[in-house]
Each structure stands twice: as C-alpha cells, then as structure tokens.
Design a protein around this motif. Structure first.
Motif, short mmCIF file in Angstrom:
data_model
loop_
_atom_site.label_atom_id
_atom_site.label_comp_id
_atom_site.label_asym_id
_atom_site.label_seq_id
_atom_site.Cartn_x
_atom_site.Cartn_y
_atom_site.Cartn_z
N ILE A 1 -9.79 8.93 -7.24
CA ILE A 1 -9.61 8.97 -5.75
C ILE A 1 -9.23 10.00 -5.00
O ILE A 1 -8.43 10.82 -5.71
N PRO A 2 -9.98 10.56 -4.08
CA PRO A 2 -9.50 11.86 -3.31
C PRO A 2 -8.07 11.71 -2.80
O PRO A 2 -7.67 10.63 -2.20
N TRP A 3 -7.49 12.86 -2.74
CA TRP A 3 -6.12 12.94 -2.06
C TRP A 3 -6.36 12.75 -0.68
O TRP A 3 -5.36 12.01 -0.18
N ARG A 4 -7.14 13.13 0.05
CA ARG A 4 -7.29 12.70 1.25
C ARG A 4 -7.40 11.19 1.63
O ARG A 4 -6.66 10.67 2.58
N THR A 5 -8.12 10.42 1.08
CA THR A 5 -8.13 8.93 0.91
C THR A 5 -6.63 8.47 0.58
O THR A 5 -6.13 7.49 1.24
N LEU A 6 -6.04 8.73 -0.41
CA LEU A 6 -4.58 8.50 -0.95
C LEU A 6 -3.79 8.84 0.27
O LEU A 6 -2.89 7.76 0.57
N VAL A 7 -3.57 9.97 0.81
CA VAL A 7 -2.69 10.28 1.89
C VAL A 7 -3.03 9.47 3.05
O VAL A 7 -1.99 9.04 4.01
N ARG A 8 -4.21 9.04 3.44
CA ARG A 8 -4.46 8.15 4.58
C ARG A 8 -4.07 6.85 4.54
O ARG A 8 -3.50 6.19 5.42
N ILE A 9 -4.13 6.47 3.17
CA ILE A 9 -3.58 5.04 2.83
C ILE A 9 -2.26 4.99 3.04
O ILE A 9 -1.67 4.09 3.75
N GLU A 10 -1.32 6.09 2.72
CA GLU A 10 0.04 6.11 2.63
C GLU A 10 0.70 6.05 4.02
O GLU A 10 1.38 5.46 4.51
N PHE B 1 0.83 -1.21 -0.01
CA PHE B 1 -0.01 -0.02 0.17
C PHE B 1 0.87 1.47 -0.09
O PHE B 1 0.40 2.26 -0.52
N ARG B 2 2.05 1.20 0.69
CA ARG B 2 3.09 2.24 0.56
C ARG B 2 3.37 2.38 -0.93
O ARG B 2 3.52 3.79 -1.37
N GLN B 3 3.91 1.48 -1.50
CA GLN B 3 4.32 1.56 -2.89
C GLN B 3 3.32 2.06 -3.95
O GLN B 3 3.81 2.82 -4.56
N VAL B 4 1.74 1.64 -3.87
CA VAL B 4 0.97 2.23 -4.90
C VAL B 4 0.26 3.45 -4.31
O VAL B 4 -0.27 4.02 -5.27
N SER B 5 0.71 4.00 -3.17
CA SER B 5 0.24 5.34 -2.72
C SER B 5 1.37 6.55 -2.73
O SER B 5 1.02 7.61 -2.36
N THR B 6 2.43 6.02 -3.30
CA THR B 6 3.66 7.23 -3.41
C THR B 6 4.33 6.99 -4.65
O THR B 6 4.07 6.11 -5.51
N GLY B 7 5.08 7.93 -4.77
CA GLY B 7 5.94 7.90 -6.08
C GLY B 7 5.24 8.18 -7.23
O GLY B 7 4.54 9.28 -7.31
N GLU B 8 4.92 7.35 -8.19
CA GLU B 8 4.14 7.74 -9.42
C GLU B 8 2.53 7.49 -8.94
O GLU B 8 1.73 7.63 -9.75
N LYS B 9 2.36 6.99 -7.77
CA LYS B 9 1.02 6.81 -7.13
C LYS B 9 -0.04 6.07 -8.21
O LYS B 9 -0.73 6.30 -8.95
#
Length: 566
Positions: free
Chosen positions: A261-270, A244-252
């Motif tokens: 997908i909302p950025w707030r959801t993405l950053v919460r996953i990260e 989950f860190r890999q798919v939510s960082t870098g190239e996302k």
C-alpha cells in the motif's frame, strides 16, 4: 446520595482509562539519555535488564554543518550556522542525516543477537550501521523526483561490534509540510525482547481495532432496524473512524496486512479518519442532547467546517492537506470546547447519563491535547488517545445500552397499558351491546301498540284508561330508568359521579328489595331470600348500590331455573 452516585459514575471511565493505560505501558523499556550525539550503553544488561530506549540529542547534518538536535523532532525551523556568523533556517523540504554514537558493552557475548526498533522517520529513510546500509524505508533522494515516501516503524536485527558503533539515518522529505525528521525514538535490546515488544504492540492495536470494527458493525446493524435513531449511525461512524485511525498509525497494521500500500494512501486514510471525527462528534452529541437557538447555529457551522476539512483531505494533494492541519487543530480545540459546553449544560439540567458522557468525553479531550503536544511539540509523554478512545467507546456503548433499556421498559409499559385499554374498550362494547338490547325491548313494546292505534285496530276512539296506555306508560318508565342507569354509568366512568357513603343496615335495606321482587320470583317458581339479618351495618352509597342490586336480582331471577334459589 445523588452526589455519591455521580462520583461513582465519573470514576467508572477514569478507572477504566487508568487500567487500559497501565496495560499499554507495562512493557515500557528503561530510558537512556543521549548527549551531543553520544549514548552510553556500555553498562547495559540487555539479557537481564531488557531493552533500552534512547532519547536526547543526535548529531544533525544539513548544509555541511553538524548541530545537536533533540530526537524525536522534525527539522522545519532549525537554524543551521554558516560561515561568517550567518545562519539558514530550514524549511519543510529537503534531505539530511542523523548520527548517533552508541557505546555498547565491550564483551562480544553481550552484543550478540541484538535488534533495533527505529521509530518513524519522514518521509523516506536509509539506515546505516558502521557505514553499512541495513535498511531502507521508501527511497531517500535529494530531490522530490528521486524520493519515494514510506513511513513506518522498523524492526532491524543488527550485528554491532563491542564498544563504539555509529548509527546513521539519512532522511528526505518532499511530502509532509510539517517537516522531515526522526519522529520516533530508538530502542535497542535482545531480539526476543524487541520481537516480543513488536508482537505485544501489534496484538494490542489489533485487539483495539477489532473492538472498534465490531462495535461499528453492531451499531450499524441496530440502526438498520431503528432507522429513526441517527445517534446510532453517528456512533457507528465514530467507531469506523477509530478503526481506520488505529490500523493506519502506530505499528500500521494496514501496512502489515497490505505491504504494497502506498504511503500517500495510508496517510490519506489516517487524516480522513481524524478529520471525520470532528463533525461526527458534533452530530452524535447534538443527537443525544439536541441544542437549540444560537447553540444549534454554532454547531451547524462547526459541522460545515469539519465536512469541508474532510473533503479537502479527500481531494487535495498530501502536502497541501497536511499544511492545513495546524489551522484545523485550532478548530478542533474550539469544537471540543463547544461540545464540552453542551455536555456541561446537560449535566446542570441533570439529563440522563450526562455524568458518564461528560466524564468520558473529558478524558478523550485530555488525551487528544496530550497527543497533540506529543506529536507536534515532542513533549515526552505517553500516547493516550488510543486508550481514551477505547474508554470512550465502552462508555458510549453503556450509555446507548441504558437508553435502549429505558425505551424497552417504556414500550413494555405502553404494551401493558394498551392491553388494559383494550380490555376496557371490550367491556364498554359489551356494555353498550347489552344496553342496546335492553333499550330495544321497551322501545318495541311502545311502538307496537302505537302502530296498532294508528292503524285503527282499537277503533275510531279509545278510552284514556285503556290497558294499552298503561302498557305504553310502563315501558316508557322502563326506558327512562334504563337511560338514567346508562347516564349514571357514563358519569361514574368519567369520574363525574362521586360515591356518597352512608351507614346502612343492609339486612333491613335488602329486605325491601326482596319484597319488591317477590311476586316475580313466585311467578318464576324461584325461592328468593336475603339471608342477612338486620343489624348488619355497612357504609355504602344507597343510590349506587340500588343500581347494582336491581341489576343483580333482575338477572338472577331471569337466569335461575324453576325450583332454584336466589
């Protein structure tokens, strides 16, 4: 020899780490340094020399003032000069702009088909080239209500003019308590090269994400068959957190797959994936090398703090849980030190696979500290955590595989031992069955005449030398002999009987037993001879050998048909 083996084990993760790191950095572009908001690319050969990455100073505009700032960076804590020699220190919130003058080649052919790669800008941004808006990431507004956050790397085809071009990025931030700003670098080059760079990074990150999820599912499936081994579950969850860190960082990659997908959801996953790793590391290594005493108490405290951090990320608003990140970075460093201490203890005690675990974990901690410096202090180093995670997963898989192999060998040895014990038990059962049969015969021959005497079948009085007493005496002697043989067997089986070998002339010794059994052989019409001449000497225990010979001759005569030879 042992030191060489340990050195080899330590070098394995180091070599793998260097290989992964070299593969990750092989596509790096050449660097151009910007000064006071100006980058000279007039001599750049984008066709033959590849893309160029711009680092250095952009002109930062906030509160009607322009100051040069280094990029990547954020604006929290920047001092903006004001009239009268005063200055204002910026907090995390607000909006500002970054401007960079790009001096491109004067030839129109050399500036055709160019593309920009713009790193993350937080938490919403608008990109303009020569006064024309070319991209929006989220909605950059002057207030929190006007701003819609979205943070991701952008790949933008551009049509610059030969010579001087003005690139301006307006950034607003009302979500990240670390401060807004340009968090990534600018790369410019031919479209084919930038797209190739995008594809290479996406494929690399997707490959690593695929490895992480496959390892997670694999060890989770093993755990379902070995539910007592919670180290497998902890390792599977570590792989899930890496994924989950890999798919939510870098190239996302997650945002590429789910663009809405909302950025707030993405950053919460990260952040959830990052905060989860602390208690998972503690659980995994404490299950591999269980601590005790005070060390166990400390690990439980660390696990509790980590769990509290996970719950905070899950329920608190984004700005709030981001604000506690600095405190948790200190917690991670202390936690890393305690886990490292546990591994050093295992190393000193020469526990299995401790060298591999220690070396891979040390690389992971080094990479984590490096990336903290890169993302928080913006020290220009390579990002190492992803490569270190791949090495860590590989080494831990190797350690768990070696552990399975040892357990399999132990179980196979136990199975063989069980088969041997079962054979011994069967042999003992057969022996006691035969012994019971042998004991029953003399007992019957004793009880039958005694019952006859008691019933008066021999009259009111009977002579002491009557044949019936001789029969009882003979069977009592036989019963005693069988009991002694059984006792000797039990003593020999338990190791209480130790052989006492002596030099024995087997020809002479066996001839005596041949004469002893000769009447029985004549009665059964069986030929009995030793077939061994005198002078044949061997070192044997006469007492134990006597038991064997008596049993062999008795059984041989009993089961040899008339006219046979023993």
């Amino acid at each position: 020899m042992e030191s060489m083996t340990n050195l080899l084990r330590f070098s394995i993760p180091l070599c793998i780490f260097c290989t992964v790191l070299a593969a990750a950095s092989c596509s790096a572009s050449h660097q151009v340094l910007a000064t006071n908001g100006f980058a000279d690319l007039s001599d750049a050969d984008f066709s033959g020399g590849g893309p160029a990455t711009v680092r250095g100073e952009w002109l930062f505009r906030a509160l009607d003032a322009d100051i040069p700032v280094s990029v990547p960076s954020n604006w929290k804590g920047l001092r903006i000069p004001q009239a009268g020699g005063q200055s204002i220190t910026l907090d995390a919130w607000g909006s500002a702009s970054y401007r960079l003058e790009l001096a491109l080649p004067d030839s129109p052919e050399r500036v055709q088909d160019l593309m920009l790669r713009i790193g993350e800008a937080g938490t919403a941004s608008t990109v303009s080239l020569n006064g024309r808006v070319i991209a929006r990431t989220g909605t950059a507004g002057s207030t929190a209500g006007e701003t819609v956050p979205d943070v991701r790397v952008r790949y933008l085809p551009v049509e610059p003019v030969p010579g001087i071009n003005t690139l301006e990025i307006t950034v607003s931030n009302f979500d990240d308590s670390n401060g807004g700003g340009l968090w990534g670098t600018l790369t410019i080059g031919k479209s084919r090269d930038i797209v190739r760079l995008h594809y290479a990074r996406t494929i690399q990150e997707s490959l690593l994400a695929g490895i992480f999820v496959i390892m997670c599912l694999y060890y989770l499936a093993i755990f379902l068959y070995r539910r007592s081994d919670f180290a497998l579950l902890a390792f599977a969850l570590i792989c899930a957190a890496f994924f989950f860190r890999q798919v939510s960082t870098g190239e996302k990659i997650l945002a590429l797959v789910l663009p809405e997908i909302p950025w707030r959801t993405l950053v919460r996953i990260e952040y959830l994936s990052i905060f989860l790793l602390a208690p998972l590391y503690i659980a995994f290594f404490s299950l591999i090398y269980p601590p005790s005493g005070r060390l166990l108490t400390v690990f439980r405290v660390f696990a509790g703090i980590g769990t509290a951090g996970v719950l905070a990320v899950a329920v608190l608003p984004v700005p709030v849980f981001i604000s506690i990140l600095h405190a948790f970075q200190v917690y991670w460093l202390v936690m890393f030190a305690w886990v490292w201490y546990l591994l050093v203890r295992a190393l000193r005690e020469k526990k299995s696979d401790s060298v591999l675990l220690f070396s891979s974990y040390t690389l992971l901690v080094f990479a984590a500290v490096n990336d903290l410096l890169l993302t928080r202090l913006y020290i220009p180093t390579l990002p190492l955590v992803t490569s270190a995670q791949a090495v860590f997963i590989f080494i831990q898989s190797l350690v768990l595989s070696r552990r399975f192999a040892r357990e399999y060998r132990q179980s196979r040895n136990l199975a063989e031992l069980n088969e041997h014990l079962k054979a011994l038990d069967d042999a003992k059962t057969k022996f006691f069955t035969a012994s019971s049969h042998e004991l029953r015969t003399p007992v019957t021959l004793i009880t039958t005449p005694l019952e006859a005497i008691m019933d008066g079948k021999y009259g009111d009085s009977i002579r002491c030398d009557a044949p019936v007493f001789a029969l009882v005496k003979r069977n009592c002697d036989r019963l005693k002999r069988l009991a002694e043989e059984l006792l000797d067997f039990l003593r020999f089986d338990s190791g209480a009987v130790q052989p006492n070998p002596k030099a024995v002339d087997l020809g002479v010794w066996l001839s005596g037993y041949s004469r002893l059994f000769q009447p029985d052989a004549v009665r059964r019409k069986v030929s009995l001879s030793t077939g061994l001449a005198s002078g044949t000497v061997a070192r044997v225990d006469p007492v134990l050998l006597e038991t064997v010979v008596l049993n062999l001759l008795s059984n041989a005569l009993k089961h040899t048909p008339e006219g046979g030879t023993v």
